[in-house]
Each structure stands twice: as C-alpha cells, then as structure tokens.
Scaffold this motif. Sequence first.
Motif, PDB file in Angstrom:
ATOM      1  N   ARG A 131       0.822  -1.217   0.000  1.00 26.46           N
ATOM      2  CA  ARG A 131       0.000   0.000   0.000  1.00 26.46           C
ATOM      3  C   ARG A 131       0.853   1.262   0.000  1.00 26.46           C
ATOM      4  N   VAL A 132       1.938   1.248   0.763  1.00 24.69           N
ATOM      5  CA  VAL A 132       2.823   2.419   0.784  1.00 24.69           C
ATOM      6  C   VAL A 132       3.443   2.648  -0.600  1.00 24.69           C
ATOM      7  N   ALA A 133       3.945   1.582  -1.221  1.00 19.74           N
ATOM      8  CA  ALA A 133       4.553   1.712  -2.551  1.00 19.74           C
ATOM      9  C   ALA A 133       3.525   2.174  -3.574  1.00 19.74           C
ATOM     10  N   ALA A 134       2.300   1.605  -3.513  1.00 15.12           N
ATOM     11  CA  ALA A 134       1.257   1.981  -4.462  1.00 15.12           C
ATOM     12  C   ALA A 134       0.838   3.434  -4.277  1.00 15.12           C
ATOM     13  N   ALA A 135       0.757   3.885  -3.035  1.00 14.78           N
ATOM     14  CA  ALA A 135       0.391   5.278  -2.769  1.00 14.78           C
ATOM     15  C   ALA A 135       1.444   6.237  -3.305  1.00 14.78           C
ATOM     16  N   ILE A 136       2.717   5.881  -3.146  1.00 11.46           N
ATOM     17  CA  ILE A 136       3.801   6.738  -3.650  1.00 11.46           C
ATOM     18  C   ILE A 136       3.750   6.828  -5.175  1.00 11.46           C
ATOM     19  N   SER A 137       3.567   5.689  -5.854  1.00 11.24           N
ATOM     20  CA  SER A 137       3.495   5.717  -7.316  1.00 11.24           C
ATOM     21  C   SER A 137       2.268   6.489  -7.784  1.00 11.24           C
ATOM     22  N   THR A 138       1.131   6.331  -7.075  1.00  6.74           N
ATOM     23  CA  THR A 138      -0.084   7.077  -7.427  1.00  6.74           C
ATOM     24  C   THR A 138       0.146   8.572  -7.308  1.00  6.74           C
ATOM     25  N   LEU A 139       0.833   8.983  -6.248  1.00 12.89           N
ATOM     26  CA  LEU A 139       1.110  10.408  -6.055  1.00 12.89           C
ATOM     27  C   LEU A 139       1.926  10.980  -7.208  1.00 12.89           C
ATOM     28  N   PHE A 140       2.959  10.274  -7.634  1.00 12.20           N
ATOM     29  CA  PHE A 140       3.824  10.810  -8.680  1.00 12.20           C
ATOM     30  C   PHE A 140       3.135  10.809 -10.048  1.00 12.20           C
ATOM     31  N   VAL A 141       2.360   9.757 -10.346  1.00 15.24           N
ATOM     32  CA  VAL A 141       1.604   9.748 -11.612  1.00 15.24           C
ATOM     33  C   VAL A 141       0.618  10.909 -11.626  1.00 15.24           C
ATOM     34  N   SER A 142      -0.127  11.062 -10.533  1.00 16.34           N
ATOM     35  CA  SER A 142      -1.125  12.135 -10.452  1.00 16.34           C
ATOM     36  C   SER A 142      -0.460  13.501 -10.550  1.00 16.34           C
ATOM     37  N   LEU A 143       0.707  13.634  -9.921  1.00 20.38           N
ATOM     38  CA  LEU A 143       1.391  14.918  -9.933  1.00 20.38           C
ATOM     39  C   LEU A 143       1.845  15.300 -11.339  1.00 20.38           C
ATOM     40  N   PHE A 144       2.417  14.354 -12.094  1.00 19.20           N
ATOM     41  CA  PHE A 144       2.834  14.650 -13.463  1.00 19.20           C
ATOM     42  C   PHE A 144       1.630  15.027 -14.322  1.00 19.20           C
ATOM     43  N   TYR A 145       0.524  14.313 -14.128  1.00 23.54           N
ATOM     44  CA  TYR A 145      -0.694  14.622 -14.886  1.00 23.54           C
ATOM     45  C   TYR A 145      -1.205  16.017 -14.517  1.00 23.54           C
ATOM     46  N   LEU A 146      -1.179  16.328 -13.223  1.00 24.56           N
ATOM     47  CA  LEU A 146      -1.632  17.643 -12.768  1.00 24.56           C
ATOM     48  C   LEU A 146      -0.769  18.762 -13.338  1.00 24.56           C
ATOM     49  N   ILE A 147       0.544  18.527 -13.393  1.00 22.84           N
ATOM     50  CA  ILE A 147       1.440  19.549 -13.961  1.00 22.84           C
ATOM     51  C   ILE A 147       1.019  19.877 -15.390  1.00 22.84           C
ATOM     52  N   ALA A 148       0.710  18.828 -16.166  1.00 24.29           N
ATOM     53  CA  ALA A 148       0.301  19.035 -17.559  1.00 24.29           C
ATOM     54  C   ALA A 148      -0.978  19.858 -17.648  1.00 24.29           C
ATOM     55  N   GLN A 149      -1.962  19.545 -16.796  1.00 25.02           N
ATOM     56  CA  GLN A 149      -3.228  20.282 -16.837  1.00 25.02           C
ATOM     57  C   GLN A 149      -3.028  21.740 -16.436  1.00 25.02           C
ATOM     58  N   MET A 150      -2.196  21.964 -15.424  1.00 26.48           N
ATOM     59  CA  MET A 150      -1.923  23.339 -14.988  1.00 26.48           C
ATOM     60  C   MET A 150      -1.245  24.138 -16.100  1.00 26.48           C
ATOM     61  N   ALA A 151      -0.262  23.510 -16.745  1.00 23.93           N
ATOM     62  CA  ALA A 151       0.418  24.188 -17.851  1.00 23.93           C
ATOM     63  C   ALA A 151      -0.551  24.483 -18.985  1.00 23.93           C
ATOM     64  N   GLY A 152      -1.446  23.527 -19.267  1.00 19.96           N
ATOM     65  CA  GLY A 152      -2.447  23.732 -20.318  1.00 19.96           C
ATOM     66  C   GLY A 152      -3.389  24.868 -19.983  1.00 19.96           C
ATOM     67  N   ALA A 153      -3.813  24.960 -18.738  1.00 20.90           N
ATOM     68  CA  ALA A 153      -4.696  26.052 -18.324  1.00 20.90           C
ATOM     69  C   ALA A 153      -4.009  27.399 -18.461  1.00 20.90           C
ATOM     70  N   GLY A 154      -2.738  27.452 -18.052  1.00 24.31           N
ATOM     71  CA  GLY A 154      -1.993  28.699 -18.196  1.00 24.31           C
ATOM     72  C   GLY A 154      -1.875  29.130 -19.642  1.00 24.31           C
ATOM     73  N   SER A 155      -1.580  28.170 -20.530  1.00 26.42           N
ATOM     74  CA  SER A 155      -1.473  28.476 -21.956  1.00 26.42           C
ATOM     75  C   SER A 155      -2.804  28.953 -22.527  1.00 26.42           C
ATOM     76  N   LEU A 156      -3.880  28.269 -22.134  1.00 25.93           N
ATOM     77  CA  LEU A 156      -5.204  28.574 -22.677  1.00 25.93           C
ATOM     78  C   LEU A 156      -5.642  29.985 -22.320  1.00 25.93           C
ATOM     79  N   VAL A 157      -5.562  30.331 -21.062  1.00 24.18           N
ATOM     80  CA  VAL A 157      -6.014  31.653 -20.631  1.00 24.18           C
ATOM     81  C   VAL A 157      -5.060  32.733 -21.137  1.00 24.18           C
ATOM     82  N   ALA A 158      -3.774  32.409 -21.252  1.00 18.44           N
ATOM     83  CA  ALA A 158      -2.820  33.371 -21.805  1.00 18.44           C
ATOM     84  C   ALA A 158      -3.189  33.743 -23.237  1.00 18.44           C
ATOM     85  N   VAL A 159      -3.626  32.748 -24.028  1.00 24.11           N
ATOM     86  CA  VAL A 159      -4.066  33.025 -25.400  1.00 24.11           C
ATOM     87  C   VAL A 159      -5.321  33.892 -25.396  1.00 24.11           C
ATOM     88  N   LEU A 160      -6.279  33.524 -24.544  1.00 22.01           N
ATOM     89  CA  LEU A 160      -7.559  34.242 -24.529  1.00 22.01           C
ATOM     90  C   LEU A 160      -7.407  35.702 -24.134  1.00 22.01           C
TER      91      LEU A 160
END
Length: 548
Positions: A131-160
């Motif tokens: 469970r500890v190992a799975a939680a750590i891997s889940t955190l890092f996968v989610s974090l990389f995905y979140l970084i992408a969404q945040m960057a996309g939001a910044g780009s989108l509103v910057a264009v608008l």
Amino acid sequence: MQNITLAAAESSAGNPILNIAVFAAFLIVTMYVVLRAGKSTKEASDFYTGGGSFSGRQNGLAISGDYLSAASFLGIVGAVALNGYDGFLYSVGFFVAWLVALMLVAEPMRNVGRFTMADVLSFRLKQRPVRVAAAISTLFVSLFYLIAQMAGAGSLVAVLLDIHEFKWQAVVVGIVGILMIVYVLVGGMKGTTYVQMIKAVLLVTGVVIMCILTFVMLKGGFSSLFTQAIDMHANSAAIKEGGYEASQIMEPGLKYGKNLTTKLDFISLGIALVLGVGGLPHVLMRFYTVPTATEARRSVTWAIVIIGAFYLMTLVLGYGAAALVGPDRILAAPGGANSAAPLLALEIGGSIFMAVISAVAFATVLAVVAGLAITASASIAHDIYHSVIRNGESTEAEQVRVSQITVVVLGIVSIILGILAMTQNVAFLVSLAFAVAASANLPTILYSLYWRRFNTAGAVASMYTGVISCLVLIFLSPAVSGTPTSMFPNADWSIFPLSSPGLVTIPLAFFAGWIVSIMTPPDNLEELSAEMEVRSLTGVGVEAPVDH
C-alpha cells in the motif's frame, strides 16, 4: 489609433471581455452541479467513488471526460499542427492504450478492488509495504498529470487574454489550482463525475463543429486540408529554421526522424502511451464508481467509442490549424503549441466560438485535475492513513479529512511545478505521467492478476524500480534541462538522451518484479491467490472485501 489597437487585440485573442464572460458562465454552472452533488457526499465511499452509483454509460462519459484532458485537446492539436504525423502518434497511442485497459485490466480490477489500485495489489500480498509503494506511485503519476493540466490552463487563458508576461501566466495557473481544490473539497467524486460527463459531451460536440467548419473554410476535403497544411509549412520560417522538408508533415520524421536518438525517443514515447492507461490510478479508480463488473466493462466500451472518435478528429483539427493558422502564428502566440486549438476556433468561428471552445477546454482542465486530486487524496487517506498508520481503525470522517488536507497540499505543489512547465507541450507532459504509470503500476498489476508466484517483495521492487528510474531519467533528460523548451532552459545537466524514459524503465520494472519474486520465498497465501483468481475472472464474491 485606439480602434486599430482594439482590432489587433481582437484578431490575436478574440474579445477578452467576452472570453471572461463565457468562462464565468461555465464556472457558475459547473460549481452549481458540484454543490448539488456535494450535498449527498456523506461517507468515504461517496467522496472516493460516488457510492458506486453510476451506470456504464454515465461512467463511460465520465471516463472520457477524465481522459480527454488538456493534453488531448490543446497538446495533440498543437503537436499535429507543428509536427504532422509525428504529433499524431499521441492520438494513436492514447487510443490504442484503451485496448490494453479493456482486455487486461478493467473487469479484473473492478472485481477485486474497492476504492484504489492498492486494494487490488494488496489482496493477496502483504498490506503495509504494498500500500505504501502503491500510494507513492499514485502520487507521482497524479502529480505529473496535474502539472500538464496546470500548464495547459496557463497556456489557454494566456491566449484568450493575450497575456505574454510570465508572471501573469503564473497567476492564472494559481487560480486554476485554487478552483481545483474548491471543486474537490465541495463535491467529491460525485460532483467531479457529473462535471466530467457534461464536459465530455460539450468537448466532443465542439470538436465535431470545429471539424465541419474547418472543411467549410478550406472548401474541400482531406486532400485540400493536407495540401494547404504542407503549403503553410513550406512558407514557415520556424519550419525552415529547423531544417525540415514541408512534405514531412505527411510522413514520419518531422520531429522524430533526424537521427537514431530521436527514433528511439519515438519508440519510447509510443510504448509509454500504449501501456500507460492500464496503470493510470485516476482511470482505474473510475471502475469502482459503477455497481458491477459488467457495468465496468460497458463503461470502457462507451469510453472507447467516444475517445476513438475524438482522437480521429484531432487529426483534422491539427492539420486544420497548420493550414488556416500556420506554424509561425502558433509559435508566436502565448502558450506556443498549446494555442493551436483556440486559434483555429478563432479563425473558423470568430470571437464567440473561440470563447465557447476555450471555456469548454477550461472546464476540461478543471474536471481532470479534480479527478486526479481525488485519486491521489484517496490513496493517501485510504492506503496509508487508514490501512497502514491506523491499522484499519480510522473512521470515515477521519479519512475524508485526510483526503481534503492532501488535496490542498497537492494543489499547492502542482501549481508551483505547473508554472515551471508552462513552456512544454502538455501532450508531452502527460506522456511522462503515462511513462511513470506504465513503469511503476502496470507490471505489478499484471503480475498480481495473472502470476501466482508473484510475491510482496517482487511487487515492492517493481513499483519502486519503476518510480525511481522514471524520476531519475526524466530529471536527467532534455525535458528538464538543456534545451530552449526545457523546464530549466538556462541550465544543462541532461545526460540521458531520450525525452521519454519508457523504453528503459518499463522493461526494467517488469524485470525487477520477476527476478525478485523468483529469488525470494513466496508469501504462502495460496488461498488468497486462488480466491483472487476466481474473483478477478468471474466476479464471484465481489461484495466481500478481504482484510488480512
């Protein structure tokens, strides 16, 4: 002079006031939905999985909403517009990956688990280390995905809003992070699921309309689309500076065909995309929001239809952006490659259409980051706090409280990293999350479901090998330093030549799980192994969770 200035602003970014008004309308509607759903979120199961109350069709829409992220819309359209066939690899990889999820993972995962991926992994293995190992891997996968969404939001509103200054783009990313935290804290999984369903319908509808308008503007079919895209590439200063042939937009090699390293990078990216979905925690968690395994399978079927149609249309939008907007204008806009889709919407439908499409894309970002935050928070609260720290004796109220604290902390971290990653194509950033998921999670999931000799030591070795090797190689890759589009463009410590590490890390994680399982004694849990095999393949006894 003022009229000329206003016209210039309108041509580059639409009408900022109109854009903000449409954004506000979408936020009000989605927040209302979240508030209504939040009233029925009383237990941990409601917060994590919506109480398992959704049908296969509803969950299929929600999975589509989860999966068709900013990377799918903004990143892939930009990648195809600038790199042609090489950019379309993202569409192919993201879609083909669903076949892996459907055939190997969806139904067995639903039959064995309750809330999180770790429920499956710890069914016949020792709870605490897995469970500890799975939680750590889940955190890092989610974090990389979140970084992408945040960057996309910044780009989108910057264009608008035509924001070119980095500090104001950073403010936008911060606002998105705060909204994400509010969505999750108020609505939980139920609110997030309804928003994702609404967003999936709006996004696919908007993309269909954009495809139709693109062909109308070009006054022809696919031949006109490809011809004009090639012509725009031939006249592009950016493409010429790269030393590419314009005709390469229609064949492999514009980005990944220069030398052996880029060709290996192409293979590495493809492997990560195809194998990543089967290890994405926020997608796997969606299988628990339906009442039965049959509905889980049906939801994946619905998702395949919706997602497949969408990714085919990204080819049209990408080449449409190349033909009607052009590489030079895309790269000059705030957000770079990520601005291709909104600029195409402005070109074919005017300011109002651009505002609506961008608002839908913004809702896409919010829904996806909310789902990711719930997944990561559930993993910390359920797998580490409840199962490890409290030995299964915490109350549901305590679990939800820990989840909410995790959401706040994760939101702050993802805001900071999202600001650093704003120069990257968001589709590429998501591919890094896929690489981590395919390395850290998929080998362990497949071994747990299909190999009886697999043991706890092998699971822990596989997950930690996948996570650590991915993080190290990404840190040492050109994605982080050494190039103008790196997270740290003014520094260079890149010694690993591939931008995507999957070619090395995925086989390494499979090997680590196999060799350690062979070299260490079995867990002697034959009864649980047999029960897991029966339950995963037949669904018998699904309602009876196992604690050991």
